[in-house]
Design an enzyme around this catalytic site. Structure first.
Site, PDB file in Angstrom:
ATOM      1  N   ARG A   3      32.175  36.581  24.617  1.00  0.00           N
ATOM      2  CA  ARG A   3      32.519  37.021  25.797  1.00  0.00           C
ATOM      3  C   ARG A   3      33.935  37.715  25.959  1.00  0.00           C
ATOM      4  O   ARG A   3      34.782  36.452  25.683  1.00  0.00           O
ATOM      5  CB  ARG A   3      32.046  36.536  27.160  1.00  0.00           C
ATOM      6  CG  ARG A   3      32.515  36.997  28.489  1.00  0.00           C
ATOM      7  CD  ARG A   3      31.804  38.446  28.779  1.00  0.00           C
ATOM      8  NE  ARG A   3      32.212  38.453  30.274  1.00  0.00           N
ATOM      9  CZ  ARG A   3      31.804  39.643  30.756  1.00  0.00           C
ATOM     10  NH1 ARG A   3      31.483  40.876  30.051  1.00  0.00           N
ATOM     11  NH2 ARG A   3      32.355  39.916  32.095  1.00  0.00           N
TER      12      ARG A   3
ATOM     13  N   GLN B 245      42.289  28.449  28.388  1.00  0.00           N
ATOM     14  CA  GLN B 245      42.185  26.755  28.580  1.00  0.00           C
ATOM     15  C   GLN B 245      41.332  26.579  29.765  1.00  0.00           C
ATOM     16  O   GLN B 245      40.384  25.499  29.738  1.00  0.00           O
ATOM     17  CB  GLN B 245      43.622  26.439  28.975  1.00  0.00           C
ATOM     18  CG  GLN B 245      43.768  24.876  28.991  1.00  0.00           C
ATOM     19  CD  GLN B 245      45.241  24.403  29.264  1.00  0.00           C
ATOM     20  OE1 GLN B 245      45.819  24.345  30.293  1.00  0.00           O
ATOM     21  NE2 GLN B 245      45.962  23.882  28.141  1.00  0.00           N
TER      22      GLN B 245
ATOM     23  N   GLU C  10      10.290   5.171  32.599  1.00  0.00           N
ATOM     24  CA  GLU C  10      10.572   6.454  32.991  1.00  0.00           C
ATOM     25  C   GLU C  10      11.781   6.814  33.090  1.00  0.00           C
ATOM     26  O   GLU C  10      12.407   7.742  32.746  1.00  0.00           O
ATOM     27  CB  GLU C  10       9.637   6.683  34.467  1.00  0.00           C
ATOM     28  CG  GLU C  10      10.087   8.061  34.929  1.00  0.00           C
ATOM     29  CD  GLU C  10       9.222   8.569  36.165  1.00  0.00           C
ATOM     30  OE1 GLU C  10       8.136   8.721  36.127  1.00  0.00           O
ATOM     31  OE2 GLU C  10       9.793   8.794  37.288  1.00  0.00           O
TER      32      GLU C  10
END
Length: 380
Positions: free
Chosen positions: A269, A280, A243
């Protein structure tokens, strides 16, 4: 070292990605709904995801740890319902692997085909209210009774419990033996004395209902004992190895999809007359997301590869688990910042990715536990 995937691995991933997006990529549940969950489980099973590492002769695909992880990574990337992905992985790795490797041949032959084709859903039930990280303090008891055992105790946080047909659970058979006094069992949902609690209300992972399992003098035949009496602790650690190494690949997939969305958003955007990706602060945040993702991926692939080579390393597995889960949470927070106010809206799914990532630092052993394992493996 060769870091490239084989042609077969790439082909399998591309075909699985397309199939998952077509059949499961349309929506994610906002709450646990048993009918919806079962239907989506059926689809996942038809795509072979419930039997990835189970024997081909018993309905599975016979994949090793790395190929299983690669498929789960693809599943996690293509399916927006991370809860469903988590539930399928928990069924496969925490439960079916234990049955595959420790059940009697007769029991394995009877159960594995159903586990592989999804007609049987399994839940791992070890956690108790006072035995979470401290699994050596289980209070559930298994008392010999004729040709079997009577199990009594209550388990909590059992993923898939509300829809499970069977449970892989653990109970104390020799109280004085400590780690060697715990045994593993397969318990059917319909056995006398079994009670399943309602789905727990959770922050996220809604596609994987979790609940409590109560056993009140439940008769379990000796043929449903996993391994030998007292071997439960070792069986649990074995299944947890699978797992911890493979399940966390679902978060690699989630982060990869998340990163792609952030890049697309930063390109489209605009604020103050410029695309936000040209700033930046945004560009560096997205670069850090990629750094965390690719670093975690390499650690997980290494752990899985070494498992396939028969040299599983608990320190490597813990390193991978911590790296992936910490990266998933950090990237979820970064994605929220990149998307700004829209990331807080449920319609975008960005906030849901963060909610689904948060428990990864807790389940399969808390990250604090794994850092202690790493410390021991480092010589401390």
């Amino acid at each position: 070292m060769d870091f490239d995937l084989t042609r077969e691995q790439r082909r399998r991933g591309e075909e699985l990605d397309a199939a998952v997006r077509e059949r499961l990529g349309d929506s994610r549940p906002s709450t646990s709904d048993e009918q919806v969950t079962r239907e989506r489980w059926r689809v996942a099973a038809e795509l072979g995801l419930t039997g990835l590492c189970l024997p081909a002769g018993l309905g599975g695909q016979g994949l090793g740890a790395l190929d299983t992880a690669l498929c789960l990574e693809t599943f996690g990337r293509a399916c927006p319902d991370t809860g469903l992905v988590f539930g399928v992985a928990a069924h496969l790795l925490a439960c079916a692997v234990a049955i595959r490797d420790f059940a009697t041949p007769e029991l394995a032959a009877r159960l594995l085909p159903g586990l592989a084709d999804g007609s049987l859903v399994a839940a791992n039930a070890i956690t108790e209210d006072e035995a979470g990280s401290d699994v050596a303090s289980l209070t559930a008891k298994a008392v010999p009774d004729g040709d079997g055992y009577l199990l009594t105790g209550e388990k909590s946080f059992a993923s898939n419990a509300p829809i499970a047909d069977l449970f892989v659970t653990y109970a104390v058979t020799e109280p004085a033996a400590g780690f060697l006094g715990t045994s593993g069992f397969v318990v059917g949902r319909d056995l006398p004395g079994v009670h399943i609690g309602p789905p727990m209300a959770k922050m996220g992972l809604h596609g994987c209902p979790a609940g409590r399992l109560t056993m009140s003098g439940t008769p379990v035949p000796a043929t449903h004992l996993l391994g030998e009496p007292g071997q439960g602790g070792a069986i649990f650690q074995h299944s947890m190895g699978w797992e911890r190494a493979c399940l966390f690949a679902i978060y690699l997939g989630l982060m990869a999809e998340q990163l792609d969305r952030c890049v697309r958003h930063a390109r489209s955007r605009r604020q103050f007359g410029r695309r936000i990706g040209e700033y930046q602060a945004v560009a560096h945040s997205i670069s850090a997301m990629r750094l965390r993702l690719e670093s975690a991926r390499l650690l997980l692939y290494r752990a899985c590869r070494h498992m396939d080579q028969g040299r599983a390393d608990v320190t490597e597995i813990s390193l991978a688990k911590v790296a992936v889960s910490e990266a998933a949470v950090a990237n979820g927070l970064a994605a929220m910042q990149v998307f700004g106010g829209s990331g807080y809206l449920t319609e975008t799914g960005i906030e849901a990715q963060l909610r689904d990532a948060l428990p990864s630092r807790v389940f399969s052993g808390t990250n604090e536990i794994h850092l202690s394992i790493v410390a021991r493996g480092t010589g401390l």
